[in-house]
Design an enzyme around this catalytic site. Structure first.
Site, PDB file in Angstrom:
ATOM      1  N   LYS A  81       2.618   5.320   5.594  1.00 60.56           N
ATOM      2  CA  LYS A  81       2.084   5.473   4.199  1.00 60.56           C
ATOM      3  C   LYS A  81       0.598   5.750   4.224  1.00 60.56           C
ATOM      4  O   LYS A  81      -0.051   5.346   4.953  1.00 60.56           O
ATOM      5  CB  LYS A  81       2.058   3.967   3.591  1.00 60.56           C
ATOM      6  N   LYS A 105      -5.712  -0.475   7.779  1.00 57.80           N
ATOM      7  CA  LYS A 105      -5.732  -0.755   6.386  1.00 57.80           C
ATOM      8  C   LYS A 105      -4.545  -1.704   6.008  1.00 57.80           C
ATOM      9  O   LYS A 105      -4.619  -2.821   5.358  1.00 57.80           O
ATOM     10  CB  LYS A 105      -6.008   0.285   5.306  1.00 57.80           C
ATOM     11  N   LYS A 117      -1.001   9.909   7.072  1.00 57.42           N
ATOM     12  CA  LYS A 117      -2.030  10.885   6.449  1.00 57.42           C
ATOM     13  C   LYS A 117      -1.523  12.226   6.388  1.00 57.42           C
ATOM     14  O   LYS A 117      -1.149  12.904   7.546  1.00 57.42           O
ATOM     15  CB  LYS A 117      -3.377  10.607   6.864  1.00 57.42           C
ATOM     16  N   THR A 201      -8.020   1.671  -6.643  1.00 56.07           N
ATOM     17  CA  THR A 201      -8.860   1.713  -5.676  1.00 56.07           C
ATOM     18  C   THR A 201     -10.408   1.463  -6.105  1.00 56.07           C
ATOM     19  O   THR A 201     -11.066   0.398  -5.401  1.00 56.07           O
ATOM     20  CB  THR A 201      -9.026   2.972  -5.001  1.00 56.07           C
ATOM     21  N   ASN A 232     -12.216   9.386  -8.432  1.00 48.64           N
ATOM     22  CA  ASN A 232     -11.482   8.360  -8.746  1.00 48.64           C
ATOM     23  C   ASN A 232     -11.633   7.014  -8.379  1.00 48.64           C
ATOM     24  O   ASN A 232     -11.339   5.915  -8.678  1.00 48.64           O
ATOM     25  CB  ASN A 232      -9.769   8.729  -8.303  1.00 48.64           C
ATOM     26  N   SER A 361      -0.108   1.249  -4.738  1.00 50.59           N
ATOM     27  CA  SER A 361       0.895   2.004  -4.082  1.00 50.59           C
ATOM     28  C   SER A 361       2.257   1.408  -3.885  1.00 50.59           C
ATOM     29  O   SER A 361       3.298   1.930  -4.089  1.00 50.59           O
ATOM     30  CB  SER A 361       0.554   3.011  -3.105  1.00 50.59           C
TER      31      SER A 361
HETATM   32  N1  GLU Z   1      -5.456   7.949  -0.276  1.00 44.21           N
HETATM   33  C1  GLU Z   1      -5.571   6.231  -0.177  1.00 44.21           C
HETATM   34  C2  GLU Z   1      -6.264   5.792   0.974  1.00 44.21           C
HETATM   35  O1  GLU Z   1      -7.068   6.459   1.373  1.00 44.21           O
HETATM   36  C3  GLU Z   1      -4.371   5.885  -0.863  1.00 44.21           C
HETATM   37  C4  GLU Z   1      -3.323   5.921   0.112  1.00 44.21           C
HETATM   38  C5  GLU Z   1      -1.851   5.322  -0.537  1.00 44.21           C
HETATM   39  O2  GLU Z   1      -1.665   4.987  -1.574  1.00 44.21           O
HETATM   40  O3  GLU Z   1      -0.748   5.408   0.194  1.00 44.21           O
HETATM   41  O4  GLU Z   1      -6.191   4.590   1.047  1.00 44.21           O
END
Ligand code: GLU
Length: 428
Positions: A81, A105, A117, A201, A232, A361
């Protein structure tokens, strides 16, 4: 039995770039992992790396090729994810680091995911809307073999948004032959997106910021806030802080820096940025030319919400804030961490501070699977609860072990990941 290994060449970047920072963070936490340290090498190697060529036909008839990546760092606790970033400076080692921080995280806030990612090395501002769509769709087709609602679920990150997620969802679904809303999160509401996801976020940054302020005896009313990045994450966090009575005294984006001693009008600035693409030229504050001066802003709370390695040995010395909330991923280098620790600055690390996005998410993905959608109040309540719980348990662990919040968050996360790793066992 010890695990035998040699470091593959593409992984040996200790001390260099975001991946080097990440390796250093893992080294710092290893002494606290007890017998699980035997498995720590797992954290230092992405499970799977896919590099793809993304060719598109430009509007003028020429063919352009872009470099695309999807890295699945770890799937011990669940599917991969993490977001997809479109930026001209994207590299494999950056995406590796970002995927690894997602593993940490997701474990730190205890959502049932591994870490992944993706990214394309491109400045999306140089593409027409048609070119952007073709690039997104071709990239999705290329990574189609490794993503899926139960395998790896992309989401927005720097320069990607709901529209990009809609194209990704559609491309994946067309390839599958059926609509698969759970393949990406951060979708438009009309396609199975979640209420509150866009703000999640920034809201999470605000929630942990309030908790940190209590610990430092700081009143949010009248607190001085400086924000780097006004997208954002930074834009929403700035708005929530100013609604709570704080003064946003400095905002820096990729073009310029605006300051106002008595506090910027954040809503007016957001409207201005929407119309003009940047804070440059905003009349409701004073523009400062020297970008480095931003870090020396006289403020209580500093929110880096842009790219990695912004707080480094050069900038850390000048920081005057009491609290740093890491809205960005990897904004502080390990050397800067040490400098700020000596100065007594409280850092709420990225893997907690910006985890609100992936938390909602997760809510979106659960809602898609059950085709039952929650109210915004329900989402914000659950988000706030998870963020507070994560902050509190990391705070307690930090006190107990006498370590920083980052080290505590990494201890908690690595323990969860490596326990899962050990319980699953090596196959075959
Ligand atoms: N890009 C965001 C992060 O760095 C969200 C990732 C997601 O929702 O999967 O945490």
């Amino acid at each position: 039995m010890s695990i035998q290994h040699e470091i593959p060449s593409y992984l040996s970047s200790h001390g260099i770039g975001p991946w080097g920072d990440y390796l250093e963070q893992i080294d710092r936490v290893t002494p606290y992992l007890g017998p699980l340290a035997r498995w720590v090498e797992t954290m230092k190697r992405p499970k799977r790396i896919l590099i793809v060529d993304v060719p598109i036909e430009r509007d003028n008839g020429t063919i352009a090729h872009f470099e695309g990546y999807r890295v699945q760092h770890n799937t011990s606790r669940g599917p991969g994810k993490g977001g997809v970033r479109f930026h001209q400076d994207v590299t494999l080692s950056e995406v590796m680091a970002l995927s690894a921080w997602m593993t940490v995280k997701n474990a730190a806030v205890n959502v049932p995911y591994g870490g992944a990612k993706g990214g394309i090395r491109v400045d999306p501002k140089t593409l027409s809307p048609g070119e952007l769509q073709r690039m997104t769709r071709r990239y999705t087709s290329e990574i189609n073999i490794i993503i899926g609602p139960n395998k790896d679920i992309p989401a927005p990150d720097v320069n990607t948004n709901e529209q990009i997620m809609a194209w990704m969802m559609d491309t994946y679904s067309m390839n599958q032959g059926s609509t698969a809303s759970g393949v990406v999160t951060g979708k438009p509401i009309s396609l199975g997106g979640s209420l509150g996801r866009r703000e999640a976020t920034g809201r999470g940054v605000f929630v942990v910021g309030c908790e940190a302020a209590v610990k430092r005896g700081l009143d949010i009313k009248g607190a001085r806030v400086a924000v780097q990045g006004f997208g954002n994450v930074g834009g929403i966090a700035a708005r929530l802080f100013s609604e709570a009575g704080a003064k946003v005294v400095a905002v820096q984006d990729h073009v310029s820096t605006v300051v106002r001693e008595s506090g910027l009008d954040v809503v007016a600035l957001q409207e201005y940025v929407l119309a003009n693409g940047s804070v440059a030229g905003f009349q409701g504050g004073e523009e400062i030319a020297d970008r480095a001066l931003f870090w020396a802003t006289d403020c209580d709370i500093l929110i880096p919400a842009a790219l990695e390695q912004q707080i480094n040995v050069d900038t850390a010395h000048t920081i005057r804030a009491k609290i740093i909330l890491e809205g960005a991923n990897g904004p502080t280098t390990p050397a800067a961490d040490d400098i700020l620790h000596d100065k007594g600055v409280l850092i709420v690390p990225d893997v907690i501070a910006n985890a609100g996005g992936v938390t909602v998410s997760y809510f979106e993905w659960v809602q898609d699977f059950s085709s039952f959608f929650w109210t915004e109040d329900e989402i914000n309540l659950r988000l706030t609860r998870i963020m507070r719980e994560a902050f509190t348990s990391v705070w307690q662990l930090a006190e107990e072990k006498k370590v920083s919040l980052r080290t505590a968050a990494f201890i908690m996360a690595c323990t969860r990941v490596l326990q899962a790793r050990e319980m699953r066992g090596l196959y075959p």
